[in-house]
Write an enzyme that holds these catalytic residues in place. Structure first.
Site, PDB file in Angstrom:
ATOM      1  N   LEU A 170       0.822  -1.209   0.000  1.00  0.00           N
ATOM      2  CA  LEU A 170       0.000   0.000   0.000  1.00  0.00           C
ATOM      3  C   LEU A 170       0.854   1.257   0.000  1.00  0.00           C
ATOM      4  O   LEU A 170       1.910   1.304   0.639  1.00  0.00           O
ATOM      5  CB  LEU A 170      -0.897   0.016   1.240  1.00  0.00           C
ATOM      6  N   ASP A 176       2.544  -6.189   2.567  1.00  0.00           N
ATOM      7  CA  ASP A 176       3.150  -5.267   3.533  1.00  0.00           C
ATOM      8  C   ASP A 176       3.701  -5.961   4.774  1.00  0.00           C
ATOM      9  O   ASP A 176       4.099  -5.284   5.734  1.00  0.00           O
ATOM     10  CB  ASP A 176       2.110  -4.232   3.972  1.00  0.00           C
ATOM     11  N   GLU A 178       6.383  -4.067  12.540  1.00  0.00           N
ATOM     12  CA  GLU A 178       6.068  -3.212  13.693  1.00  0.00           C
ATOM     13  C   GLU A 178       4.584  -2.878  13.786  1.00  0.00           C
ATOM     14  O   GLU A 178       4.054  -2.663  14.887  1.00  0.00           O
ATOM     15  CB  GLU A 178       6.876  -1.919  13.618  1.00  0.00           C
ATOM     16  N   ASP A 179       3.901  -2.850  12.655  1.00  0.00           N
ATOM     17  CA  ASP A 179       2.494  -2.440  12.664  1.00  0.00           C
ATOM     18  C   ASP A 179       1.565  -3.466  13.295  1.00  0.00           C
ATOM     19  O   ASP A 179       0.404  -3.163  13.568  1.00  0.00           O
ATOM     20  CB  ASP A 179       2.024  -2.142  11.237  1.00  0.00           C
ATOM     21  N   ARG A 200      -4.312  -5.874   5.680  1.00  0.00           N
ATOM     22  CA  ARG A 200      -3.147  -6.219   6.493  1.00  0.00           C
ATOM     23  C   ARG A 200      -3.496  -7.047   7.734  1.00  0.00           C
ATOM     24  O   ARG A 200      -2.593  -7.436   8.480  1.00  0.00           O
ATOM     25  CB  ARG A 200      -2.409  -4.935   6.923  1.00  0.00           C
ATOM     26  N   ARG A 239      -4.878   5.341  10.053  1.00  0.00           N
ATOM     27  CA  ARG A 239      -4.867   3.901  10.325  1.00  0.00           C
ATOM     28  C   ARG A 239      -5.302   3.557  11.749  1.00  0.00           C
ATOM     29  O   ARG A 239      -5.652   2.413  12.018  1.00  0.00           O
ATOM     30  CB  ARG A 239      -3.470   3.333  10.053  1.00  0.00           C
ATOM     31  N   HIS A 281       1.921   7.196   9.501  1.00  0.00           N
ATOM     32  CA  HIS A 281       1.889   6.846  10.918  1.00  0.00           C
ATOM     33  C   HIS A 281       2.574   7.926  11.745  1.00  0.00           C
ATOM     34  O   HIS A 281       3.387   8.696  11.223  1.00  0.00           O
ATOM     35  CB  HIS A 281       2.640   5.528  11.173  1.00  0.00           C
ATOM     36  N   CYS A 310       9.832   0.469  11.307  1.00  0.00           N
ATOM     37  CA  CYS A 310       8.734  -0.461  11.034  1.00  0.00           C
ATOM     38  C   CYS A 310       9.201  -1.828  10.540  1.00  0.00           C
ATOM     39  O   CYS A 310       8.399  -2.748  10.422  1.00  0.00           O
ATOM     40  CB  CYS A 310       7.723   0.144  10.062  1.00  0.00           C
TER      41      CYS A 310
END
Length: 258
Positions: free
Chosen positions: A19, A62, A67-68, A87, A133, A163, A248
Site C-alpha cells: 500500500l 506489507d 512493527e504495525d 493487512r 490507520r 503513521h 517499522c
C-alpha cells in the site's frame, strides 16, 4: 536486565504491491529489497540484538513492516488490528511469536483499529497517533490495556503522513525528533529537535549512543554525530518507496523478563 530481542519478517514476494497512501507509487526492486532487509537484520545483530524471524506471510505484501502488527509495553503484547483491512492477516504469526516468548497477550477488537507504527514510547509515556490507520476506539483500547500498568497515554493528531512514527521518533535522552513539514502538532512534545530531512526523523535505538537510521538522511546523520551520537546507516530505499522506515522493519522487545 533489559532484553535485546527483535522480531523481523522476511519480505513477501508481493512486496511491490504494498500500500501507498501519501506518496506516488514507484517501482520496487524486490530482489534489492531482500538484500537491504538482510543488511538491516545484520545491523541489528552486529549491535547485540537477537533477531527472531516471524513466520513469513507471503500473501500479505506489507508483512515485512512487522512493527504495525503489535505494540509492546513491558512484558505485554497488544496485538494490533491494522487500519487497512488487507493487512489484518499479518497479525497471526506475530501473535504466535510473542506468545512463544512468554509475553502476556492482549488484542485490539472491532471497532478499534490500531497500527503499531502509530505508537511511540518514551519511558512510561505512550504517544499514539490518531489518524488514517488508528481510530479513537483503538486509542481507547490501548489506553485500557496499558494505563493500569503505569503508562501515560497521549493521543497525537496525524494527517500528513502514514503513521506517527513516520513523522517522529526519539533520541536516547527522550528528545523527540521530527521533520516539521510532516508534523501536525510539534508543540505536544516538551523536548523537540527538528531535523532537516524527512527520513532523518526515524531512528532505532540500538543501545548506548548508537542510532540505526536510513542512508537517505545524511544531513541528519551529521547533526546526530555532532551531538555525540553514532549513526549506524542502512540503505532501505525500496522500503521507503512504500512509506517504510527503519522503525517499522522490526519490533524491539526491550523489557521481557529474562
Amino acid at each position: 536486565m533489559p532484553s535485546k530481542k527483535a522480531l523481523v519478517r522476511h519480505p513477501s514476494p508481493r512486496l511491490a504491491e504494498g500500500l501507498v497512501t501519501h506518496i506516488e507509487r514507484e517501482r520496487v526492486d524486490a530482489d534489492l529489497a531482500v538484500e537491504q532487509w538482510e543488511a538491516y537484520v545484520q545491523a541489528l545483530r552486529t549491535h547485540g540484538w537477537e533477531t527472531i524471524e516471524v513466520d513469513p506471510a507471503d500473501d500479505c505484501p506489507d508483512s515485512v513492516f512487522v512493527e504495525d502488527t503489535v505494540v509492546m509495553y513491558r512484558n505485554v503484547a497488544l496485538i494490533a488490528r491494522p487500519g487497512a483491512e488487507s493487512r489484518r492477516e499479518e497479525t497471526a504469526g506475530v501473535e504466535e511469536a510473542v506468545a512463544g516468548l512468554g509475553c502476556s497477550v492482549n488484542w485490539i477488537w472491532d471497532p478499534g483499529t490500531l497500527d503499531g507504527g502509530d505508537v511511540l514510547k518514551i519511558g512510561d509515556t505512550v504517544y499514539v497517533g490518531r489518524g488514517g490507520r488508528t481510530n479513537a476506539a483503538g486509542v481507547q483500547q490501548l489506553r485500557a490495556a496499558f494505563e493500569p500498568l503505569g503508562a501515560r497515554v497521549v493521543a497525537v493528531p496525524v494527517s500528513k503522513v502514514l503513521h506517527l512514527k513516520t513523522a517522529v521518533t526519539a533520541l536516547p535522552d527522550g528528545t523527540v525528533i521530527g521533520h516539521i513539514p510532516k508534523m501536525d502538532a510539534p508543540s505536544l512534545f516538551a523536548r523537540f529537535l527538528p531535523v532537516p530531512e524527512e527520513s532523518g526523523a526515524h531512528v532505532v535505538l540500538l543501545g548506548g549512543d548508537k542510532l540505526l537510521m536510513a542512508a537517505s538522511a545524511p544531513k541528519t546523520a551529521e547533526l546526530f554525530a555532532d551531538l555525540g551520537y553514532e549513526p549506524v546507516v542502512v540503505d532501505i530505499s525500496e522500503f521507503e518507496k512504500l512509506e517504510g522506515c527503519v522503525t517499522c522493519l522490526s519490533v524491539r522487545l526491550r523489557e521481557l523478563y529474562v
